[in-house]
Design an enzyme around this catalytic site. Structure first.
Site, PDB file in Angstrom:
ATOM      1  N   ASP A  18       0.790  -1.253   0.000  1.00 27.17           N
ATOM      2  CA  ASP A  18       0.000   0.000   0.000  1.00 27.17           C
ATOM      3  C   ASP A  18       0.819   1.300   0.000  1.00 27.17           C
ATOM      4  O   ASP A  18       0.494   2.243   0.736  1.00 27.17           O
ATOM      5  CB  ASP A  18      -0.969   0.008   1.197  1.00 27.17           C
ATOM      6  CG  ASP A  18      -1.970  -1.142   1.144  1.00 27.17           C
ATOM      7  OD1 ASP A  18      -1.825  -2.028   0.278  1.00 27.17           O
ATOM      8  OD2 ASP A  18      -2.887  -1.175   1.989  1.00 27.17           O
ATOM      9  N   LYS A 104      -6.915  -4.940  -3.017  1.00 27.63           N
ATOM     10  CA  LYS A 104      -7.726  -5.318  -1.849  1.00 27.63           C
ATOM     11  C   LYS A 104      -8.508  -4.121  -1.342  1.00 27.63           C
ATOM     12  O   LYS A 104      -8.218  -2.989  -1.735  1.00 27.63           O
ATOM     13  CB  LYS A 104      -6.815  -5.868  -0.742  1.00 27.63           C
ATOM     14  CG  LYS A 104      -5.862  -4.802  -0.232  1.00 27.63           C
ATOM     15  CD  LYS A 104      -4.980  -5.336   0.848  1.00 27.63           C
ATOM     16  CE  LYS A 104      -4.139  -4.222   1.442  1.00 27.63           C
ATOM     17  NZ  LYS A 104      -4.925  -3.115   1.988  1.00 27.63           N
ATOM     18  N   CYS A 143      -2.112  -2.284   7.684  1.00 28.45           N
ATOM     19  CA  CYS A 143      -2.093  -3.297   6.624  1.00 28.45           C
ATOM     20  C   CYS A 143      -0.807  -4.130   6.604  1.00 28.45           C
ATOM     21  O   CYS A 143      -0.853  -5.318   6.275  1.00 28.45           O
ATOM     22  CB  CYS A 143      -2.361  -2.644   5.271  1.00 28.45           C
ATOM     23  SG  CYS A 143      -4.088  -2.116   5.140  1.00 28.45           S
TER      24      CYS A 143
HETATM   25  C1  VGL Z   1      -4.530   1.183   5.593  1.00 29.44           C
HETATM   26  C2  VGL Z   1      -5.881   2.414   6.966  1.00 29.44           C
HETATM   27  C3  VGL Z   1      -6.944   2.218   6.128  1.00 29.44           C
HETATM   28  C4  VGL Z   1      -3.181   0.610   5.279  1.00 29.44           C
HETATM   29  C5  VGL Z   1      -5.583   0.969   4.730  1.00 29.44           C
HETATM   30  O1  VGL Z   1      -2.885   0.347   4.100  1.00 29.44           O
HETATM   31  O2  VGL Z   1      -2.392   0.429   6.237  1.00 29.44           O
HETATM   32  N1  VGL Z   1      -4.669   1.895   6.690  1.00 29.44           N
HETATM   33  N2  VGL Z   1      -6.786   1.497   5.014  1.00 29.44           N
END
Ligand code: VGL
Ligand code: ZN
Length: 194
Positions: A18, A104, A143
């Site tokens: 991410d 995802k 994540c």
């Molecule tokens: C994430 C908060 C909300 C991440 C994803 O990738 O860590 N954090 N969605």
């Protein structure tokens, strides 16, 4: 600091979690120093390519009405909405052309923090003979944490590159490291594989 020359082996992959514009300073869900990991990530990506090891990159990829957004009952501001600029990988991330993208967070009924959560990725990687997964990216306490715990559970040897990740909160980041260690993950403080 000495040059870092990671040595990957067959059965390894490098996973970037991410590393998107919205999670970096100026983004919709900015993580402090989120962009400071890019140099380290690129170093590891290059090493993986040099050693012939696959690079995987996950992306948080939400519908605009996602349940994780505060307007829809969730805990987070709207972020990483499909096909928006904020959902793109950080422009300084040097992903190879053949990086495998894992998408995802697309479900309407619940969030998916882990790259292994109903993506089929664990089965796929087992079938490819993958044993060790080296991980960097964002966020250390969300994540990255969920992915490392699931990876351990799925039987992979998980390694977190500490210099290539940042947490949403410092406290959460510390707790995350403890949980990862307890699950059997290795926290690599230096950034060398051997
Ligand atoms: C994430 C908060 C909300 C991440 C994803 O990738 O860590 N954090 N969605
Ligand atoms: Zn999200």
């Amino acid at each position: 600091m000495p040059a870092k020359v990671p040595k990957f082996e067959p059965g390894d992959i490098f996973l970037v979690v991410d590393t998107q514009i919205d999670f970096c300073p100026g983004g919709a869900l900015a993580i402090e120093e989120g962009d400071q990991i890019l140099g380290e990530l690129n170093l590891w990506i290059r090493a993986a390519k040099d050693d012939g090891v696959p690079v995987y990159a996950s992306r948080d990829w939400h519908p605009k009405t996602h349940v994780s957004f505060s307007d829809y009952g969730g805990d987070w501001p709207a972020h990483c909405i499909q096909d928006t600029d904020g959902a793109r990988f950080h422009p300084a991330l040097e992903l190879p052309y053949d990086a495998v993208i894992v998408t995802k967070g697309v479900r309407f009924d619940r969030d998916q923090n882990s790259v292994f959560d109903e993506t089929g990725l664990a089965d796929w990687l087992h079938r490819q003979g993958v044993k060790r997964i080296f991980v960097g990216g964002l966020a250390q306490d969300v994540c990255v944490l969920a992915s490392i715990l699931d990876g351990c559970e799925a039987g992979f040897k998980m390694h977190l590159i500490l210099g290539a990740t940042r947490p949403v909160s410092q406290e959460g980041g510390k707790k995350a490291l403890e949980s990862m260690r307890a699950a059997g993950a290795e926290i690599m403080e230096i950034g060398r594989l051997s």
